[in-house]
Design an enzyme around this catalytic site. Structure first.
Site, short mmCIF file in Angstrom:
data_model
loop_
_atom_site.label_atom_id
_atom_site.label_comp_id
_atom_site.label_asym_id
_atom_site.label_seq_id
_atom_site.Cartn_x
_atom_site.Cartn_y
_atom_site.Cartn_z
CD GLU A 279 -3.03 -0.76 0.01
OE1 GLU A 279 -2.59 -0.65 -1.15
OE2 GLU A 279 -4.24 -0.72 0.27
CB THR B 242 -4.72 5.90 -3.49
OG1 THR B 242 -5.69 4.97 -3.94
CG2 THR B 242 -4.88 6.08 -1.99
N1 HSE Z 1 -8.04 5.16 3.36
C1 HSE Z 1 -7.47 5.18 2.04
C2 HSE Z 1 -7.73 6.55 1.44
C3 HSE Z 1 -8.11 4.13 1.20
O1 HSE Z 1 -8.86 6.98 1.48
O2 HSE Z 1 -6.80 7.20 0.96
C4 HSE Z 1 -7.61 4.08 -0.21
O3 HSE Z 1 -8.27 3.01 -0.88
#
Ligand code: HSE
Length: 320
Positions: free
Chosen positions: A130, A182
């Site tokens: 991630e 993201t």
């Molecule tokens: N919590 C993360 C964001 C999830 O909102 O950036 C990304 O899928």
């Protein structure tokens, strides 16, 4: 050395769930990435892409590779992994594409290693993926992917994951065909929040958890509100307000941006309502000529699944 070949089905996930930025997520049925994996007799990771996304195969530049390298660092065996990846979850769609790859890979590797690691170890390894994908080690897609169901990430460091029991829920995923990275969706967020907004937000997080645990649909519905992130990110998603307000008017319990978008999620008590919301969303996007993919599915309570391939089959290519 274990010579099993396994197929890993790694589900899509919805992170944030409106009020729970970086701390809440749930897994979805019917939408999975597939990984075919085996142990190889040399250290390192070999990645073979079986789809058209052209993701890098260099392990340090691939979420599968980097997560498996993190796992390999904690074992002494002279082994590595070969992974054939077929992604069905489009990168940049907002339903946990990178998490499905990273979590699926470490879960599969752990199965091949006869479950040496705990789920929380696996989450720690997959968080490296991630970080590579988004610049942040968030666990709100990985944790539900591995555990299934709803999960609360009470703390990232040290990791403290709490699976939350939940009633049966239907989910409509609405994916207007644009891509939002993201990392970009994180960079637009403000670093500070107003205390008044924070008070509303933690009230809603508490309310949502209580509602899920008590099977209280009204409380779930009242708590699916995001005062902090949605007002900023929703600007990036065409027709977000229209789809959301029409879905709520039709009877959805609530919803919002799925992860960092552009997908939206809407939660319903029954399938009929979830299908009705799908129709509403399709109509909105047809009107502006933007292609939109939708899924009507429900809460996945099992997380990543493993299928063992027949060990006697030597030519695994025939299986793909
Ligand atoms: N919590 C993360 C964001 C999830 O909102 O950036 C990304 O899928």
């Amino acid at each position: 050395m274990n010579n099993k070949i396994i197929k890993v089905l790694s589900p899509a996930t919805v992170a944030n769930v409106a009020c729970g930025f970086d701390v809440l997520g749930f897994a979805l049925n019917d939408i999975n990435d597939e990984l075919v994996m085996r142990i190889i007799p040399k250290r390192g990771v070999t990645i073979i892409n079986k789809d058209d996304f052209n993701l890098p195969v260099e392990p340090k530049q691939n979420v599968i590779g980097i997560s498996l390298l993190a796992l390999l660092e904690e074992i002494e065996d002279e082994i590595g992994f070969e992974v054939k990846s077929t992604k069905h979850i489009r990168p940049g769609s907002g339903i946990g594409s990178s998490a499905a790859s990273a979590a699926g890979a470490v879960f599969g590797a752990n199965h091949l290693l006869n479950n040496r690691f705990t789920n929380d170890d696996l989450i720690r390894f997959a968080m490296q993926g991630e970080e590579l994908a988004s610049g942040a080690k968030h666990a709100d897609n990985i944790a539900p992917c591995i555990y299934g169901g709803f999960t609360l990430i009470r703390s990232n460091d040290p990791l403290d994951i709490i699976p939350i029991p939940a009633p049966f829920l239907y989910v409509t995923i609405i994916h207007p065909q644009i891509e939002i990275k993201t990392s970009d969706a994180r960079s637009v967020l403000k670093r500070q929040v107003l205390l008044a907004d924070a008070v509303k937000q933690w009230g809603n997080v508490g309310g949502l958890i209580a509602g899920l645990m008590k099977n209280d649909y009204e409380l779930i519905s009242r708590s699916l509100v995001d005062n902090i992130v949605e007002p900023i990110r929703s600007i990036l998603i065409p027709c977000f307000d229209e789809v959301k307000s029409k879905s709520l008017a039709a009877g959805a319990l609530g919803g919002g941006i799925s992860g960092s978008g552009p997908s939206m999620f809407m939660i319903s008590k029954d399938q009929k309502m979830a299908l009705e919301i799908e129709k509403i969303a399709k109509k909105v996007y047809e009107k502006i000529g933007l292609p939109c993919h939708t899924y009507v599915t429900n809460l996945n309570k099992r997380g990543v699944q493993i299928q063992e391939m027949n060990e006697l089959i030597q030519n695994e290519n025939a299986l793909l």
